[in-house]
Write an enzyme that holds these catalytic residues in place. Structure first.
Site, PDB file in Angstrom:
ATOM      1  N   ARG A 143       0.799  -1.220   0.000  1.00 41.96           N
ATOM      2  CA  ARG A 143       0.000   0.000   0.000  1.00 41.96           C
ATOM      3  C   ARG A 143       0.832   1.270   0.000  1.00 41.96           C
ATOM      4  NH1 ARG A 143      -4.026   1.105   4.889  1.00 41.96           N
ATOM      5  NH2 ARG A 143      -4.632  -1.036   4.404  1.00 41.96           N
ATOM      6  N   HIS A 196      -7.917  -4.134  -7.857  1.00 44.44           N
ATOM      7  CA  HIS A 196      -7.746  -3.396  -6.601  1.00 44.44           C
ATOM      8  C   HIS A 196      -9.047  -3.382  -5.810  1.00 44.44           C
ATOM      9  CE1 HIS A 196      -5.139  -0.763  -4.220  1.00 44.44           C
ATOM     10  NE2 HIS A 196      -6.182   0.036  -4.022  1.00 44.44           N
ATOM     11  N   TYR A 236     -18.314  12.624 -13.655  1.00 50.65           N
ATOM     12  CA  TYR A 236     -18.248  13.821 -14.487  1.00 50.65           C
ATOM     13  C   TYR A 236     -16.924  13.952 -15.236  1.00 50.65           C
ATOM     14  CZ  TYR A 236     -22.250  15.227 -11.660  1.00 50.65           C
ATOM     15  OH  TYR A 236     -23.470  15.281 -11.033  1.00 50.65           O
TER      16      TYR A 236
END
Length: 842
Positions: A31, A77, A121
């Site tokens: 990570r 993921h 968007y």
């Protein structure tokens, strides 16, 4: 089965340990930390690979970010969608990444800290640079691993041609460690890597002349170079960044500071708000207005100044109190072969070159294998074209394709692959032109195979390929430096903001400290003689009084052997009648530690001649003495440094500043004292243990004090725990060799009790004697007559109880001198120093 048999009993402590280790390793490896080879964390690698899966190359239309996030979540993921989206967003932000890897369309946030629009968007695709990180991934250049549900494979690392870790940096917080790597200019990094390839023995200093310094996406000015050099040499360092500013004058003649670039990772909106708050709180004077005039052409923050304000003074205060000057703490920790490692500049370059060498080798093997397979097929096709009539006859005579292949293999001694290719050959390849092309392709393949084999046999050829590819990357994507470097500048000096006024420093016995302007002691108050200055608790009293200027340094030594520094301006100011602040609250001292010695030095950092000719001599309870150069202590650190290595059963009792030619006296509880020249103590480093100063008579014996003889007019005063004291001439103690048992300094009997203190005194001193019962008494040294060294001494105080004893003895100014100093109507004060362990007497 019985219900109880299903319960497995485990030790919760062991389970917590193993679970936490597993968790921390997962955070470190999967990570938070980047891989040293491609410079990417798993989430960034998966985003780029997922976009590559979707065919989102730089020449293709954009796709919705939600589509990309869904692809990455569903395949590689399995975490929160925001973690994937924000990772992708950051790779598209030109103010976050020196070389962005994602080409975003829509609202991807701003340098003001505005959040990006929702993923439904915005749109994104790979940019050209990120395509270079994925090039050749289908040529067996990197290892693949199964994804979270073992349904697909994902790369463990990308075969990047771009040294991403150096050019884009990285930051992340793991468990027990963190990384913070600065971005750099691509051209500089490529030149440094090529230099390393040409000469593996190149020094870090030579590489630094090529890479020069970090190059931040927001520009700014790197102010001071020492931290940069430390970061490149060790992997850790502090890089100071300043905003880029200009001073303009408007038509009315008023000056204004115009900020065009800000330090990396600074939020512009918060910066402007901070400046406004400081102006409102009157912490910064001279500013009338702050405006943000930034537009699409660039950043422009305008700070309007008042008519009487001086631009440089205001700018210095802005650097001091706002993020216009900030620091980037370099901490180059990355995963090397799956393990976190701190890396310097050369090691970072070496790891990238090693990765590229591995990629080129694997790619060459893959291409050689493919070329040999194709050449093998071409050999069969050429054989068929040379015997086309017979081949056609064999194929026509066969009942099935398999029979045709077997007959061709028997007739022409072909392989199964060659026979299969002949059977599947199109009729157009029978033309003369096509047969010529087959032979040309075969000859070209033979040359390519020879070249690929040559590359695999010679390391220098593989390195040449790496250099050529890097040079190609540099040619395509190079740009100029954005961050300027100011080499000659020193780090920000807080002394610039404090006038070098004279102060009186008072430290009480219980460790309360304050500074008071000397002018307060010289002020004539209305009427009367006033009262004594410092308001301390009943059992407390002023132990040290120092005259000092605001730029002086106080050094504090603790019983654990730690050294701390305080500038005088860092000590809280207090009135004459205030108690002051506890030293423990000003220094990062352990709760079980305590200050044992204080010394004042006027010139610590800026006078090399002084610090290299003066020493700090330290003594411990077990008779160890150590001498170190003052210069070893001339670089203050907030958390202090080890001044002497103390053993478990020992502790520091005294530290004194000397000139190398003084004499040392050490006294023990058993009543013996030794006098020797400090030149017999060799000078050692800051972390050394020291050498034997005096030999103790028994395991229960210990050193009670150390005196540095600087003034032969002083006398030696020793005090025993049952109230007896004796004042003797220094000459009574003959000079001997260091490490001996010493001579008798006081006749120890049951009546006197053990020795507890040794001091150098004059008639201008008093003794503050504290009993174990808590009673504090003051005795004038002038009242004690001088006697011989080996006598029992005289009774200083009468102890009321048989069980009572003296706990400690402290030397202070004589009461008459202290009165003169501390009463408010003393119009002219010449402050004597009760602690001779300071610069003037050294």
């Amino acid at each position: 089965m019985i219900e109880g048999d299903r319960i497995i009993k485990i030790n919760i402590e062991e389970e917590m340990k193993s679970a936490y280790i597993d968790y921390s390793m997962s955070v470190i490896v999967s990570r938070a930390l980047p891989d040293v080879r491609d410079g990417l964390k798993p989430v960034h690698r998966r985003v780029l690979y997922g976009m590559n899966d979707l065919g989102l190359s730089s020449g293709k239309p954009y796709k919705k970010s939600a589509r990309i996030v869904g692809e990455v979540l569903g395949k590689y993921h399995p975490h929160g969608d925001s973690s994937v989206y924000f990772a992708m967003v950051r790779m598209a932000q030109v103010w976050s990444m020196r070389y962005p890897l994602v080409d975003g369309q829509g609202n991807f946030g701003s340098v003001d800290g505005d959040s990006p629009a929702a993923m439904r968007y915005t749109e994104a695709r790979l940019n050209k640079l990120s395509e270079e990180t994925l090039l050749d991934i289908d040529k067996d250049t990197v290892d693949f691993q199964l994804n979270f549900d073992d349904s697909l494979k994902e790369p463990t690392v990308l075969p990047t041609r771009v040294p991403l870790l150096l050019v884009n940096g990285a930051s992340g917080i793991a468990v027990g460690m963190a990384t913070n790597m600065a971005p750099h200019n691509l051209s500089d990094v490529v030149d440094a890597i090529i230099t390393y390839i040409d000469n593996n023995d190149v020094s870090i200093d030579e590489l630094v002349t090529i890479v020069k310094a970090p190059d931040f996406p927001t520009g700014g000015i790197i102010y001071g170079y020492q931290g940069v050099k430390e970061a490149y040499a060790t992997g850790r360092g502090r890089v100071v960044i300043r905003a880029k500013t200009d001073v303009e004058t408007d038509k009315n003649g008023r000056e204004k500071i115009v900020i065009t670039e800000i330090p990396y990772l600074v939020n512009k909106a918060e910066l402007i708000m901070k400046i406004a708050d400081l102006v409102n709180e009157k912490k910064i004077e001279g500013i009338s207005n702050v405006n943000d005039e930034s537009d699409r052409d660039g950043m422009r923050i305008v700070v309007d100044l008042k008519r009487d304000a001086i631009a440089n003074v205001v700018l210095n205060h802005l650097y001091k109190y706002t993020a216009l000057q900030s620091s980037f703490g370099v901490n180059n920790i990355a995963l090397v072969k799956g393990r976190p490692q701190l890396l310097n500049l050369k090691e970072l370059i070496s790891c990238f070159v090693e990765h590229r060498h591995d990629v080129v080798t694997r790619r060459t093997r893959f291409e050689l294998d493919q070329a040999e397979k194709r050449a093998h097929i071409l050999e069969g096709l050429i054989i068929a074209s040379d015997n086309i009539d017979e081949v056609i006859r064999i194929i026509r005579a066969a009942q099935t394709p398999d029979e045709a292949r077997e007959n061709l293999i028997k007739r022409f001694e072909l392989s199964d692959i060659q026979a299969r290719a002949i059977v599947e050959m199109r009729l157009r390849q029978l033309t003369g032109l096509e047969q010529g092309k087959l032979r040309e392709e075969y000859e070209a393949l033979l040359k390519e195979i020879a070249r690929l084999k040559d590359v695999l046999e010679h390391v220098h050829l593989r390195m040449e390929i790496i250099k050529n590819e890097l040079f190609e990357i540099k040619t395509k994507y190079k740009d100029g430096r954005r961050t300027e470097i100011v080499y000659a500048s020193e780090e920000f000096n807080p002394e610039d903001f404090y006038a070098n006024d004279e102060m009186i420093i008072t430290i009480s016995h219980l460790g309360y400290i304050k500074r008071t302007p000397l002018s307060e002691f010289k002020t004539q108050n209305r009427g009367g003689v006033g009262a004594k200055g410092s308001s301390t608790r009943d059992e407390d009293f002023i132990e040290h009084i120092y005259p000092a200027s605001m730029h002086n340094t106080l050094m504090f030594f603790t019983k654990k052997g730690r050294c701390f520094w305080l500038k005088v301006y860092e000590i809280p100011e207090g009135a004459k009648n205030s108690k002051g602040r506890a030293i423990q609250n000003l220094l990062n001292i352990d709760p079980d530690d305590a200050v044992k010695a204080v010394m004042r030095v006027k010139r610590l950092a800026d006078d090399v001649e002084f610090t290299n000719s003066h020493y700090i001599v330290m003594g411990t309870k077990k008779g160890v003495i150590k001498k170190s150069l003052l210069a070893d202590y001339s670089r203050p650190r907030q958390n202090g440094v080890n001044a002497i290595t103390i053993k478990d059963d020992d502790e520091l009792i005294q530290a004194r500043l000397t000139n190398g030619r003084n004499e040392i006296l050490m006294a023990t509880r058993s009543g013996r004292a030794i006098r020797f020249n400090e030149s017999t103590v060799r000078c050692i480093g800051r972390t050394g243990q020291g050498v034997k100063g005096i030999t103790l008579e028994s395991d229960n014996d210990e050193v009670v004090g150390m005196v540095c003889v600087k003034n032969m007019t002083e006398d030696i005063l020793v005090v025993s725990e049952k109230g007896y004291g004796k004042r003797s001439k220094i000459e009574d103690y003959r000079v001997t060799n260091r490490g001996g048992k010493g001579v008798k300094t006081m006749k120890i009997t049951d009546k006197t009790g053990d020795l507890i203190s040794i001091k150098s005194v004059t008639d201008d001193n008093d003794l503050m004697i504290i009993n174990k019962s808590g009673i504090t008494l003051r005795v004038a040294v002038a009242d004690l007559r001088t006697t011989g060294r080996a006598t029992q001494g005289v009774r200083l105080i009468n102890l009321d109880k048989k069980q009572d004893a003296i706990a400690s003895v402290t030397k202070v100014l004589a009461e008459r001198l202290e009165e003169e100093l501390l009463v408010p109507d003393a119009t002219d004060v010449d402050v004597p120093d009760v602690n001779d362990s300071e610069e003037e007497n050294a």
